[in-house]
Scaffold this motif. Structure first.
Motif, mmCIF file in Angstrom:
data_model
loop_
_atom_site.group_PDB
_atom_site.id
_atom_site.type_symbol
_atom_site.label_atom_id
_atom_site.label_comp_id
_atom_site.label_asym_id
_atom_site.label_seq_id
_atom_site.Cartn_x
_atom_site.Cartn_y
_atom_site.Cartn_z
ATOM 1 N N VAL A 28 86.056 61.075 17.684
ATOM 2 C CA VAL A 28 85.752 59.705 17.214
ATOM 3 C C VAL A 28 84.374 59.813 16.252
ATOM 4 O O VAL A 28 83.393 60.709 16.826
ATOM 5 C CB VAL A 28 85.649 58.674 18.141
ATOM 6 C CG1 VAL A 28 85.020 57.139 17.747
ATOM 7 C CG2 VAL A 28 86.658 58.608 19.141
ATOM 8 N N ARG A 29 84.484 59.294 15.159
ATOM 9 C CA ARG A 29 83.107 59.302 14.289
ATOM 10 C C ARG A 29 82.938 57.794 13.899
ATOM 11 O O ARG A 29 83.583 57.048 13.459
ATOM 12 C CB ARG A 29 83.467 60.024 12.728
ATOM 13 C CG ARG A 29 83.824 61.545 13.349
ATOM 14 C CD ARG A 29 83.857 62.390 11.920
ATOM 15 N NE ARG A 29 85.142 61.707 11.442
ATOM 16 C CZ ARG A 29 86.421 62.210 11.470
ATOM 17 N NH1 ARG A 29 86.565 63.098 12.251
ATOM 18 N NH2 ARG A 29 87.555 61.604 10.742
ATOM 19 N N LYS A 30 81.570 57.510 14.082
ATOM 20 C CA LYS A 30 81.049 56.111 13.713
ATOM 21 C C LYS A 30 80.260 56.339 12.347
ATOM 22 O O LYS A 30 79.501 57.170 12.367
ATOM 23 C CB LYS A 30 80.237 55.623 14.705
ATOM 24 C CG LYS A 30 80.428 54.181 15.070
ATOM 25 C CD LYS A 30 79.725 53.457 16.203
ATOM 26 C CE LYS A 30 79.512 52.220 16.357
ATOM 27 N NZ LYS A 30 80.368 51.454 15.478
ATOM 28 N N ASP A 38 90.426 60.473 14.910
ATOM 29 C CA ASP A 38 91.778 61.273 14.438
ATOM 30 C C ASP A 38 92.741 61.036 15.973
ATOM 31 O O ASP A 38 92.379 61.488 17.141
ATOM 32 C CB ASP A 38 91.474 62.626 14.583
ATOM 33 C CG ASP A 38 90.749 63.155 13.042
ATOM 34 O OD1 ASP A 38 90.794 61.920 12.345
ATOM 35 O OD2 ASP A 38 90.229 64.239 12.910
ATOM 36 N N LEU A 39 93.781 60.740 15.796
ATOM 37 C CA LEU A 39 94.940 60.383 16.743
ATOM 38 C C LEU A 39 95.788 61.527 16.677
ATOM 39 O O LEU A 39 96.399 61.861 15.515
ATOM 40 C CB LEU A 39 95.650 59.144 16.452
ATOM 41 C CG LEU A 39 96.441 58.621 17.584
ATOM 42 C CD1 LEU A 39 95.620 58.413 18.748
ATOM 43 C CD2 LEU A 39 97.369 57.586 17.313
ATOM 44 N N ARG A 40 96.058 62.299 17.599
ATOM 45 C CA ARG A 40 96.732 63.625 17.902
ATOM 46 C C ARG A 40 98.056 63.348 18.654
ATOM 47 O O ARG A 40 98.069 62.703 19.608
ATOM 48 C CB ARG A 40 96.076 64.589 18.317
ATOM 49 C CG ARG A 40 97.078 65.861 18.576
ATOM 50 C CD ARG A 40 96.250 67.050 19.217
ATOM 51 N NE ARG A 40 94.868 66.912 19.753
ATOM 52 C CZ ARG A 40 94.677 66.725 20.957
ATOM 53 N NH1 ARG A 40 95.514 66.187 21.765
ATOM 54 N NH2 ARG A 40 93.353 66.560 21.512
ATOM 55 N N LEU A 49 91.289 54.107 11.016
ATOM 56 C CA LEU A 49 89.957 53.454 10.502
ATOM 57 C C LEU A 49 90.022 52.052 11.161
ATOM 58 O O LEU A 49 90.857 51.308 11.103
ATOM 59 C CB LEU A 49 90.278 53.295 8.961
ATOM 60 C CG LEU A 49 89.317 52.409 8.294
ATOM 61 C CD1 LEU A 49 87.798 52.756 8.249
ATOM 62 C CD2 LEU A 49 89.702 52.409 6.716
ATOM 63 N N PHE A 50 88.909 51.971 11.998
ATOM 64 C CA PHE A 50 88.632 50.837 12.794
ATOM 65 C C PHE A 50 87.623 49.886 11.790
ATOM 66 O O PHE A 50 86.440 50.475 11.664
ATOM 67 C CB PHE A 50 88.023 50.835 14.076
ATOM 68 C CG PHE A 50 89.189 51.771 14.798
ATOM 69 C CD1 PHE A 50 89.260 52.890 14.744
ATOM 70 C CD2 PHE A 50 90.006 50.816 15.653
ATOM 71 C CE1 PHE A 50 90.055 53.763 15.611
ATOM 72 C CE2 PHE A 50 90.787 51.636 16.436
ATOM 73 C CZ PHE A 50 90.873 53.087 16.567
ATOM 74 N N GLY A 51 88.057 49.055 11.306
ATOM 75 C CA GLY A 51 87.050 48.077 10.477
ATOM 76 C C GLY A 51 86.126 47.207 11.612
ATOM 77 O O GLY A 51 86.212 47.375 12.743
ATOM 78 N N GLY A 64 87.248 57.572 23.764
ATOM 79 C CA GLY A 64 86.765 58.758 24.027
ATOM 80 C C GLY A 64 87.665 59.857 23.744
ATOM 81 O O GLY A 64 88.995 59.510 23.700
ATOM 82 N N ARG A 65 87.306 61.050 24.058
ATOM 83 C CA ARG A 65 88.308 62.272 23.638
ATOM 84 C C ARG A 65 89.291 62.308 24.718
ATOM 85 O O ARG A 65 89.180 61.994 25.917
ATOM 86 C CB ARG A 65 87.355 63.524 23.553
ATOM 87 C CG ARG A 65 86.716 64.015 22.428
ATOM 88 C CD ARG A 65 85.715 64.902 22.467
ATOM 89 N NE ARG A 65 85.980 66.152 23.217
ATOM 90 C CZ ARG A 65 85.432 67.146 23.863
ATOM 91 N NH1 ARG A 65 84.252 67.007 23.736
ATOM 92 N NH2 ARG A 65 85.830 67.967 24.556
ATOM 93 N N GLU A 66 90.496 62.371 23.988
ATOM 94 C CA GLU A 66 91.750 62.741 24.765
ATOM 95 C C GLU A 66 92.281 61.284 25.694
ATOM 96 O O GLU A 66 93.051 61.338 26.386
ATOM 97 C CB GLU A 66 91.551 63.918 25.975
ATOM 98 C CG GLU A 66 91.482 65.071 25.403
ATOM 99 C CD GLU A 66 92.212 65.600 24.166
ATOM 100 O OE1 GLU A 66 93.412 65.195 24.342
ATOM 101 O OE2 GLU A 66 91.768 65.929 23.300
#
Ligand code: ASP
Length: 609
Positions: A28-30, A38-40, A49-51, A64-66
């Motif tokens: 996640v990058r803000k 990034d969704l895997r 992209l969250f506005g 969070g991760r995973e």
């Protein structure tokens, strides 16, 4: 519906579409008021992209991760494209999202370059399997599996299952045993391979059988072995060796094409076991490069004196060579410019306990036509030239020579050849060279028991012209030192191995199919009639009911995948492997069992210290 597309699927062509994806959050990058994630999933990665409109929800339900997330949104063309990602031209402008499940912080980063060490990754193998690098290996394994099945199906082979709870079928290793609750004090063995079952299927008339199956061997685990491993196991009736070689050469070529896109059109070369041992010092030569061995003693000692002590080259007085049973050389291309430090390092290398040599002799074939060696005191330049020429050395090459007892020296020069091949970049992972090794000895001498053991397994047929030698001679060896003089040492088998890049990837044989010959074989291995009947009565019995001539082969699936995948380690190609001490660190197995289980089995544990 959880998703309309996978995370590896969307391209510019879908721009403007409304889609729903589901997968794991890799990162996640803000950036100010907007958030990227990034969704895997198994198929790839897509950027979300969250506005600003979703910030309130993100504050309440941070990602969070995973975390497992479902995201609905519109496919947009990216302004900042990522050419390294298949979906890198687009992103999803999220309109709504749901956290399907949270994750605690994973113990290592789930990325190609992970910070997780081996043990940690094995303990959390289910997370390791999410990594692209591991996934690629399993995909390759599945491709090999599919290609083998397709080929065998096209050729009328039937996939037939055989049992895992069986009676011991010794093939040189120890059995894993399983206690039987319903038959207290009695044990099943797990199969070392389906060998006897596939032979019985031949007796039953299923003339083309295969199975991709687990085999179990309780061996001391040398590097990169697994106590349970997978074979592509095959058997055919009414065949001679030639039929098997051509059928399975076809299978491997089919796998090469299907999995790697390689057109392996040339015929696979063949070499006898004897030649392999003398030309390469081992029975699975890597023929991606030359540097074959020169047996100096047999090349220079005349009158069939080899193996013998004696002066090597008239007038020479080098005891190390004269006294040695075997003196062997390889010519290493382009290494005449090795410095003293480098040749010293090579000497240390051959002196390591694993190699076990006393020292190393070298001859430099200088580009100016001169010869320089570590034994200049003992050999004239003409003699050095004679040896170098015989070893096939050219100007600029370095001849390396080892001397000692035959078996150890041959093994050592073979290791040295592989090491030099590796150092010189001759063992390229993207080059594949197949080889058939034929005419293996039928028997091997067991020092431990001072008797013969089957080199492949006891069901392997001797070459027809060697049957009389087997039947006509007493198997008893007597003096252990003389075992090589016993006629059995010369008997060859209708057995073959397929070798790929210096690894045995498959092995098999034409089988004995007559009761009396099979009985003689068991006797040759030191088995009494009673013992043979007790262990293999079912097979001997079956041979009395019209057993057809048959033969087969089994391929090591794990190793084949590792080589095709360019890896040294078979563990990378097994979803849930064991470590080098045979442990599953994720399950923490093997482990103690409950007293209740012992009671049910009527077994009392009394461990010897
Ligand atoms: N059963 C043998 C093995 O596991 C292969 C064969 O002879 O077919 O090596």
């Amino acid at each position: 519906m959880y998703r309309t597309h996978t995370c590896g699927e969307l391209r510019l062509a879908q721009a403007g579409q409304e889609v729903t994806l589901a997968g794991w959050i890799q990162i996640v990058r803000k950036f100010g008021s907007i958030t990227f994630a990034d969704l895997r999933d198994r198929y790839g990665i897509t950027q979300l992209l969250f506005g600003e409109d979703l910030n309130a929800q993100l504050d309440q339900q941070p990602l969070g991760r995973e975390f497992v997330v479902q995201a609905k949104g519109i496919v947009l063309e990216r302004t900042n494209k990522n050419p390294n990602l298949a979906t890198g031209d687009i992103e999803i402008k999220v309109t709504a999202f749901t956290i399907l499940n949270k994750s605690v912080t994973p113990p290592f980063t789930i990325q190609d370059e992970t910070d997780g060490g081996d043990d940690l990754r094995m303990k959390f193998r289910y997370l390791d399997l999410r990594r692209n690098a591991v996934k690629k290996n399993l995909e390759l394994r599945y491709a090999v599996n599919r290609a083998a099945r397709n080929y065998l199906h096209e050729n009328q082979f039937m996939d037939l299952e055989t049992p895992f709870l069986i009676k011991s079928t010794p093939e040189g290793a120890r059995d894993f045993v399983v206690p039987s609750r319903m038959n207290p004090g009695q044990f099943y063995a797990l199969p070392q391979s389906p060998q006897t079952f596939k032979q019985l299927l031949m007796v039953s008339g299923y003339d083309r059988y295969y199975q991709i199956t687990k085999c179990f061997r309780d061996e001391d685990l040398r590097a990169d072995r697994q106590p349970e491993f997978t074979q592509i196991d095959c058997e055919m009736s009414f065949v001679e060796q030639e039929d098997i070689l051509s059928m399975f050469e076809g299978m491997i070529k089919h796998i090469f094409k299907a999995v790697k896109g390689i057109d392996y059109t040339e015929a696979v070369p063949r070499m006898t076991w004897e030649d392999a041992m003398w030309q390469y010092g081992n029975d699975k030569p890597d023929i991606r490069f030359g540097m074959s061995l020169l047996n100096i003693k047999s090349a220079f000692l005349k009158n069939g004196e080899y193996p013998a002590k004696g002066q090597l080259l008239a007038g020479t007085d080098f005891k190390v060579f004269n006294d040695a049973e075997t003196v062997v050389a390889i010519a290493v291309p382009g290494c005449a410019d090795h410095t003293r430090k480098q040749t010293d390092e090579l000497t240390e290398w051959v002196k390591r306990p694993q190699i076990g040599m006393q020292g190393l002799v070298y001859i430099k074939v200088n580009t100016d036509g001169t010869y320089k060696s570590s034994v200049d005191k003992f050999f004239s330049e003409a003699q050095l030239k004679a040896i170098a020429d015989a070893a096939g050395a050219k100007a600029g090459d370095l001849v390396l020579i080892l001397a000692g007892a035959e078996e150890r020296t041959r093994k050592a020069i073979s290791e040295l050849r592989l090491e030099m091949g590796e150092r010189l970049g001759f063992r390229r992972k993207d080059e594949f060279k197949l080889l058939w090794v034929l005419d293996f000895p039928l028997f091997e001498y067991s020092e431990e028991d001072n008797r013969w053991v089957a080199r492949h397994h006891p069901f392997t047929a001797p070459k027809p012209s060697h049957i009389d030698t087997m039947i006509g001679n007493d198997p008893v060896i007597g003096n252990a030192a003389e075992y090589l003089k016993h006629p059995y040492a010369q008997i060859k088998a209708n057995a073959y191995d397929m070798v790929l890049n210096g690894n045995e990837i498959g092995g098999g044989s034409i089988r004995i199919f007559q009761r009396d010959l099979q009985e003689k074989m068991f006797a040759a291995l030191g088995m009494s009639k009673e013992e043979a009947n007790h262990k293999f009565g079912f097979l001997l019995g079956a041979f009395e009911y019209g057993a057809p001539p048959h033969g087969g082969i089994a391929f090591g699936m794990d190793r084949l995948c590792a080589i095709l995948g360019g890896s040294e380690s078979i563990r990378d190609f097994i979803a849930f492997p064991k470590n080098n001490s045979g442990r599953d660190v994720m399950l923490d197995a093997p482990s103690a069992i409950d007293q209740k289980q012992f009671d049910e089995l009527q077994i009392k544990l009394d461990l010897k210290q």
